[in-house]
Design a protein around this motif. Structure first.
Motif, PDB file in Angstrom:
ATOM      1  N   VAL A 167       0.844  -1.192   0.000  1.00 18.70           N
ATOM      2  CA  VAL A 167       0.000   0.000   0.000  1.00 18.70           C
ATOM      3  C   VAL A 167       0.878   1.239   0.000  1.00 18.70           C
ATOM      4  N   GLN A 168       0.357   2.319  -0.552  1.00 14.84           N
ATOM      5  CA  GLN A 168       1.104   3.573  -0.609  1.00 14.84           C
ATOM      6  C   GLN A 168       1.040   4.336   0.709  1.00 14.84           C
ATOM      7  N   ARG A 169      -0.072   4.176   1.417  1.00 15.80           N
ATOM      8  CA  ARG A 169      -0.210   4.821   2.724  1.00 15.80           C
ATOM      9  C   ARG A 169      -1.196   4.028   3.562  1.00 15.80           C
ATOM     10  N   THR A 170      -1.089   4.173   4.880  1.00 15.94           N
ATOM     11  CA  THR A 170      -2.019   3.506   5.781  1.00 15.94           C
ATOM     12  C   THR A 170      -1.879   4.116   7.162  1.00 15.94           C
ATOM     13  N   ARG A 171      -2.743   3.681   8.053  1.00 20.60           N
ATOM     14  CA  ARG A 171      -2.653   4.104   9.446  1.00 20.60           C
ATOM     15  C   ARG A 171      -1.819   3.100  10.233  1.00 20.60           C
ATOM     16  N   VAL A 172      -1.093   3.629  11.198  1.00 18.63           N
ATOM     17  CA  VAL A 172      -0.462   2.777  12.197  1.00 18.63           C
ATOM     18  C   VAL A 172      -1.335   2.853  13.445  1.00 18.63           C
ATOM     19  N   MET A 173      -1.908   1.721  13.795  1.00 19.61           N
ATOM     20  CA  MET A 173      -2.780   1.608  14.959  1.00 19.61           C
ATOM     21  C   MET A 173      -1.947   1.191  16.171  1.00 19.61           C
ATOM     22  N   GLY A 174      -2.592   1.091  17.309  1.00 19.20           N
ATOM     23  CA  GLY A 174      -1.876   0.659  18.499  1.00 19.20           C
ATOM     24  C   GLY A 174      -1.337  -0.751  18.402  1.00 19.20           C
ATOM     25  N   TYR A 175      -1.939  -1.558  17.499  1.00 22.09           N
ATOM     26  CA  TYR A 175      -1.512  -2.944  17.330  1.00 22.09           C
ATOM     27  C   TYR A 175      -0.586  -3.140  16.143  1.00 22.09           C
ATOM     28  N   GLY A 176      -0.381  -2.103  15.321  1.00 26.80           N
ATOM     29  CA  GLY A 176       0.432  -2.227  14.112  1.00 26.80           C
ATOM     30  C   GLY A 176      -0.270  -1.611  12.920  1.00 26.80           C
TER      31      GLY A 176
END
Length: 241
Positions: free
Chosen positions: A22-31
């Protein structure tokens, strides 16, 4: 101190299936958002997931999210089988196919977008691999071509200074990624038979694991935990805090 950039971001919507770049994504508390959020439970081993270890051909199934990342529910997961069939997560035909090929009874599990338990990925939140270490491993493995996908990382890092295995000097230190995200590098990733499985053909070559055991004390890549969440994208700078 700038150490490099994100070359690739890879998440695995379905545990042990081929990951999606993916070109971009969120980093959550779990990864990474949705990483290993969908999985098959192996009914032969109560409480355990069906993985490449039991069924190597899982690497030949592709899984991708097909819509916008939201926190109330996941976008639909599209699965492409080795034969090119396109199915959706939850399709009974997919379950039947996996059961038939793996010769195991399975059930499906899906975690929440805001809470994928660490048990689903079995280790820390993120797995990092550097370009220089991949290139050095090619030399160690008798100049065989090394596909980084064998190691199933979340981030492939392009280093500023091409120093193989420099990531092992980051233990206990924090990295800032882009403008928001911070992670702490925790420890080595100890490898298993999964790296012997070719990500395209599912054929096995045990000599890679033997090489990593003999020449790298069975270590390749590092694990990190999330300190500050946010968005990341390919090309983001990565700095030692």
């Amino acid at each position: 101190m700038l150490i490099g950039h994100i070359r690739e971001i890879i998440r695995h919507p379905v545990k042990s299936f081929r990951g999606e770049n993916v070109q971009r994504t969120r980093v959550m508390g779990y990864g990474l958002y949705g990483d290993r959020s969908h999985a098959f439970l192996d009914n032969k081993r109560p409480g355990k997931h069906l993985t490449i270890t039991q069924f190597p051909e899982m690497v030949r199934y592709g899984a991708t999210f097909t819509g916008e990342e939201t926190l109330d529910k996941y976008p639909q997961v599209k699965v492409v089988t080795p034969e090119g069939r396109v199915l959706e997560w939850g399709d009974i035909e997919l379950q039947k196919e996996i059961e038939s090929k793996s010769k195991r009874k399975i059930s499906l599990v899906e975690y929440s977008p805001i809470n994928v338990p660490v048990g689903a990925i079995e280790e820390e939140h993120l797995h990092l691999v550097t370009d220089s270490s991949v290139e050095k491993l090619k030399e160690l493995w008798d100049n065989n071509e090394v596909d980084y996908r064998r190691f199933r990382p979340n981030l492939l890092i392009e280093l500023e200074n091409k120093m193989p295995f420099v990531e092992e000097s980051w233990f206990g230190k924090r990295l800032k990624i882009g403008n928001e995200v911070e992670i702490e590098v925790k420890r080595h990733c100890e490898r298993c038979m999964i790296i012997t499985v070719d990500p395209d053909s599912a054929e096995r070559n045990a000599t890679l694991l033997k090489t990593v055991v003999k020449k790298r004390e069975n270590h390749f890549g590092v694990y990190a935990s999330v300190i500050k969440t946010g968005e990341i994208k390919v090309g983001d700078e990565i700095s030692l805090v």
